[in-house]
Scaffold this motif. Structure first.
Motif, PDB file in Angstrom:
ATOM      1  N   ASP A 274       1.751   1.594  -3.677  1.00 14.37           N
ATOM      2  CA  ASP A 274       0.550   1.629  -4.513  1.00 14.37           C
ATOM      3  C   ASP A 274      -0.184   2.956  -4.378  1.00 14.37           C
ATOM      4  O   ASP A 274      -1.004   3.309  -5.239  1.00 14.37           O
ATOM      5  N   SER A 275       0.107   3.682  -3.330  1.00 16.85           N
ATOM      6  CA  SER A 275      -0.503   5.007  -3.162  1.00 16.85           C
ATOM      7  C   SER A 275       0.173   6.057  -4.046  1.00 16.85           C
ATOM      8  O   SER A 275      -0.323   7.184  -4.151  1.00 16.85           O
ATOM      9  N   ILE A 276       1.293   5.703  -4.670  1.00 14.20           N
ATOM     10  CA  ILE A 276       2.005   6.638  -5.553  1.00 14.20           C
ATOM     11  C   ILE A 276       1.457   6.463  -6.964  1.00 14.20           C
ATOM     12  O   ILE A 276       1.813   5.514  -7.668  1.00 14.20           O
ATOM     13  N   SER A 277       0.590   7.349  -7.381  1.00 12.29           N
ATOM     14  CA  SER A 277      -0.128   7.183  -8.652  1.00 12.29           C
ATOM     15  C   SER A 277       0.789   7.227  -9.864  1.00 12.29           C
ATOM     16  O   SER A 277       0.453   6.693 -10.926  1.00 12.29           O
TER      17      SER A 277
ATOM     18  N   ALA B  35       0.818  -1.207   0.000  1.00 10.73           N
ATOM     19  CA  ALA B  35       0.000   0.000   0.000  1.00 10.73           C
ATOM     20  C   ALA B  35       0.857   1.265   0.000  1.00 10.73           C
ATOM     21  O   ALA B  35       0.440   2.303  -0.523  1.00 10.73           O
ATOM     22  N   VAL B  36       2.061   1.177   0.551  1.00 15.92           N
ATOM     23  CA  VAL B  36       2.934   2.350   0.616  1.00 15.92           C
ATOM     24  C   VAL B  36       3.267   2.843  -0.784  1.00 15.92           C
ATOM     25  O   VAL B  36       3.186   4.036  -1.085  1.00 15.92           O
TER      26      VAL B  36
END
Length: 294
Positions: free
Chosen positions: A53-56, A50-51
């Motif tokens: 994957d939050s970076i679009s 998630a760390v």
């Protein structure tokens, strides 16, 4: 504090903690005269997906580059010869097992800490045949996973990013070989490994506190905390050189030659990025413009 320093360096090698001058973990790398744009992503080897994957921006960056470099090509971990070599490297000589290199008092202290960490599910006696650095690595991993209890060990950031690159046809390579990493971590003198392990155990409450601080600092991209914890106690410079600085310099030398010709996505433990001897500054000194993205 020297005992804590060695443990923090070990944590950094295993979990790749992060920061930058502007509290970033993703960087763009460019050089005047070249149209190739490269990127560096700082990872935490035990943080949840998630760390990142939050970076679009990551999916489009992955599509834009020519290749991906990790610290190690994780595909090597499925090579039977590599696995066999690793298994052999972590086994202590018969005359240097834990119960032989540690005295009775040391072994009792280690047992107490180990039982507390594992809940007694993995008796220390079963670990006697492993080199002390293996125990240090395991302890660092267990402490880190306290911060990330939801972590799926099969979904590490480093391996996942490599798999995603391969899925879209991007070649993947390692900046180091497995042999190099095995030698770095496990082929030091057993007495030196045992000393490092027991220095952690002797000051374990502080080790646990600092490990959690480092893990939380990654989540917050907190450069101030990371650099303070990583670079204090300069008397342990030899360990820092072996585990961090010398590797950074070797990576910079290689990347500086390749980046003007190819767009490279560098995915490495982010403790390697910041500071005067970090990868970002090394590339700047080599004539590249290194810009924080997020």
């Amino acid at each position: 504090m020297k005992k804590m320093k060695r443990f923090l360096i070990a944590c950094a090698a295993i979990i790749g903690l992060a920061a930058s001058a502007n509290a970033q973990i993703l960087y763009k790398v460019e050089k005047k005269g070249s149209d190739k744009v490269s990127y560096i992503l700082g990872t935490h080897h035990f943080a949840p997906l998630a760390v990142v994957d939050s970076i679009s921006e990551l999916p489009s960056i992955l599509k834009s580059v020519d290749k991906l470099y990790g610290e190690l090509d994780m595909a090597q971990m499925s090579n039977p010869e590599v696995v066999a070599g690793m298994q052999q490297a972590i086994i202590a000589p018969a005359d240097s097992t834990l119960d032989k290199v540690l005295d009775e008092t040391q072994l009792a202290k280690l047992t107490a800490v180990w039982n507390n960490l594992t809940g007694g599910a993995a008796p220390l006696e079963n670990m006697y045949g492993l080199k002390p650095s293996v125990l240090s690595t395991q302890i660092a991993a267990i402490l880190t996973m306290k911060v990330f209890p939801e972590l799926n060990p099969m979904e590490g950031i480093d391996a996942t990013m490599q798999n995603r690159a391969k899925e879209i046809g991007k070649p993947v390579d390692g900046l180091e070989t497995m042999d190099f990493q095995i030698n770095m971590l496990y082929n030091r003198p057993i007495t030196e490994q045992a000393e490092g392990l027991m220095k952690t155990i002797e000051d374990f409450d502080n080790a646990e506190k600092k490990s959690i601080e480092l893990s939380n600092a990654y989540l917050n991209h907190d450069i101030t905390t990371i650099l303070k914890l990583m670079e204090e106690e300069e008397e342990d410079e030899a360990t820092m050189n072996r585990m961090v600085y010398d590797r950074n310099a070797a990576w910079v030398e290689r990347l500086a030659k390749e980046m003007p010709q190819e767009s490279i996505f560098v995915v490495v433990g982010a403790a390697h990025i910041p500071g005067k001897k970090g990868v970002a500054e090394g590339l700047r000194q080599a004539g590249f413009k290194v810009t924080p993205v997020i």
